[in-house]
Design an enzyme around this catalytic site. Structure first.
Site, PDB file in Angstrom:
ATOM      1  N   TYR A 149     -41.688 -20.368  -7.877  1.00 11.36           N
ATOM      2  CA  TYR A 149     -41.923 -21.897  -8.438  1.00 11.36           C
ATOM      3  C   TYR A 149     -42.697 -21.806  -9.723  1.00 11.36           C
ATOM      4  O   TYR A 149     -42.434 -22.645 -10.461  1.00 11.36           O
ATOM      5  CB  TYR A 149     -42.697 -22.538  -7.216  1.00 11.36           C
ATOM      6  CG  TYR A 149     -41.851 -22.742  -5.818  1.00 11.36           C
ATOM      7  CD1 TYR A 149     -41.270 -23.924  -5.549  1.00 11.36           C
ATOM      8  CD2 TYR A 149     -42.083 -22.007  -4.803  1.00 11.36           C
ATOM      9  CE1 TYR A 149     -40.525 -24.058  -4.415  1.00 11.36           C
ATOM     10  CE2 TYR A 149     -41.394 -21.898  -3.750  1.00 11.36           C
ATOM     11  CZ  TYR A 149     -40.635 -23.081  -3.414  1.00 11.36           C
ATOM     12  OH  TYR A 149     -39.987 -23.373  -2.435  1.00 11.36           O
ATOM     13  N   ASN A 172     -32.794 -31.586  -4.995  1.00 12.37           N
ATOM     14  CA  ASN A 172     -31.366 -31.089  -5.305  1.00 12.37           C
ATOM     15  C   ASN A 172     -30.179 -31.550  -4.676  1.00 12.37           C
ATOM     16  O   ASN A 172     -30.070 -31.127  -3.498  1.00 12.37           O
ATOM     17  CB  ASN A 172     -31.611 -29.420  -5.585  1.00 12.37           C
ATOM     18  CG  ASN A 172     -30.227 -28.787  -5.948  1.00 12.37           C
ATOM     19  OD1 ASN A 172     -29.091 -29.385  -6.588  1.00 12.37           O
ATOM     20  ND2 ASN A 172     -30.044 -27.450  -5.471  1.00 12.37           N
ATOM     21  N   CYS A 180     -31.019 -23.663  -5.527  1.00 11.55           N
ATOM     22  CA  CYS A 180     -32.528 -23.703  -5.067  1.00 11.55           C
ATOM     23  C   CYS A 180     -32.877 -22.801  -3.981  1.00 11.55           C
ATOM     24  O   CYS A 180     -34.168 -22.623  -3.940  1.00 11.55           O
ATOM     25  CB  CYS A 180     -33.042 -25.128  -4.539  1.00 11.55           C
ATOM     26  SG  CYS A 180     -31.885 -25.790  -3.543  1.00 11.55           S
ATOM     27  N   HIS A 181     -32.225 -22.176  -3.482  1.00 12.61           N
ATOM     28  CA  HIS A 181     -32.437 -21.152  -2.583  1.00 12.61           C
ATOM     29  C   HIS A 181     -32.928 -19.807  -3.020  1.00 12.61           C
ATOM     30  O   HIS A 181     -33.276 -19.033  -2.476  1.00 12.61           O
ATOM     31  CB  HIS A 181     -31.218 -20.750  -1.484  1.00 12.61           C
ATOM     32  CG  HIS A 181     -29.943 -20.059  -2.378  1.00 12.61           C
ATOM     33  ND1 HIS A 181     -29.178 -20.882  -3.053  1.00 12.61           N
ATOM     34  CD2 HIS A 181     -29.630 -18.959  -2.700  1.00 12.61           C
ATOM     35  CE1 HIS A 181     -28.257 -20.165  -3.691  1.00 12.61           C
ATOM     36  NE2 HIS A 181     -28.649 -18.754  -3.421  1.00 12.61           N
ATOM     37  N   GLU A 207     -26.262 -12.636  -1.186  1.00 15.05           N
ATOM     38  CA  GLU A 207     -26.191 -12.297  -2.618  1.00 15.05           C
ATOM     39  C   GLU A 207     -26.893 -10.957  -2.989  1.00 15.05           C
ATOM     40  O   GLU A 207     -26.323 -10.112  -3.840  1.00 15.05           O
ATOM     41  CB  GLU A 207     -27.053 -13.266  -3.420  1.00 15.05           C
ATOM     42  CG  GLU A 207     -26.688 -14.738  -3.372  1.00 15.05           C
ATOM     43  CD  GLU A 207     -27.347 -15.685  -4.316  1.00 15.05           C
ATOM     44  OE1 GLU A 207     -28.348 -15.346  -4.955  1.00 15.05           O
ATOM     45  OE2 GLU A 207     -27.012 -16.971  -3.962  1.00 15.05           O
TER      46      GLU A 207
END
Length: 242
Positions: A149, A172, A180-181, A207
């Site tokens: 953040y 979002n 945003c993850h 990912e």
């Protein structure tokens, strides 16, 4: 028969016109003070049903319906017709979004070659810090990477605005596409997520596994780290932000 990758690229580039709806007239005017004529599509994913919606000018929302617990096992791709249904009933942004999500879950290596759908949600059209944060996140934090953040606040031009970044993540309307993850706490903890912590952990592990980067071990180690601005500001997780 052309391969799945060829079909994805072809479908993502096609232009379809929204079917006319009697009585609605020319509702799509591309102005925030006018109503958009909306189109909706529900697609299957490893996370369960995902609803996408938008108008002819762009995508409005990606909604994780949350009807399925993320499975840690390998992802099995659904057939392309099952995913896209009847593309003649979808606007171009929805066709592109469906193709992009399919590639995200099953062939992420082709994502750089796919067009991103235009985004037409009002949040992205305003001259606001939230819009600036979301666009910067989309632009700078790539598949397999994470950012804190604090770092994202610095990228958006205000290193002391970590809490406001948390609020932007919560606002979002197009998760996964605007990732945003990938925003985590500077401590290494994942932080909150509107789709649920299990979903956030699955996305980061997905990912990390497919990008060849270390995956999240529990909630303490990010898949990959974005190397940029550092800042020491209060952790938005304590304030209940996303």
């Amino acid at each position: 028969m052309p391969g799945r990758r060829t079909l994805l690229k072809h479908l993502a580039s096609l232009r379809f016109q929204l079917l006319s709806v009697s009585g609605l007239g020319n509702a799509v005017l591309g102005r925030m003070d006018q109503a958009c004529e909306m189109s909706y599509k529900t697609i299957d994913s490893p996370l369960g049903k995902i609803e996408i919606s938008g108008c002819e000018q762009g995508l409005h929302e990606i909604r994780l319906c949350g009807s399925k617990t993320p499975d840690a096992g390998p992802v099995e791709a659904p057939t392309l017709p099952e995913l896209l249904g009847r593309p003649e009933e979808m606007t171009e942004p929805l066709v592109q979004c469906a193709a992009w999500l399919d590639a995200y879950f099953h062939e992420p290596e082709v994502l750089p070659g796919l067009p991103l759908p235009a985004i037409h949600h009002p949040v992205f059209q305003r001259d606001s810090f939230t819009a600036q944060v979301l666009w910067k996140l989309l632009e700078a934090v790539k598949f397999g990477d994470t950012v804190s953040y604090q770092q994202l606040a610095a990228l958006a031009g205000n290193p002391k605005a970590a809490r406001a970044v948390g609020g932007a993540m919560r606002s979002n309307p197009v998760p996964i596409l605007v990732p945003c993850h990938r925003v985590v706490c500077s401590s290494g903890a994942m932080g909150n997520y509107s789709g649920g912590l299990a979903t956030k952990e699955w996305l980061l592990a997905h990912e990390g596994r497919l990008s060849g980067k270390p995956t999240y071990a529990g909630v303490s180690h990010p898949a990959g780290t974005w190397h940029g601005a550092q800042a020491d500001t209060p952790d938005p997780q304590r304030a209940g932000w996303n």
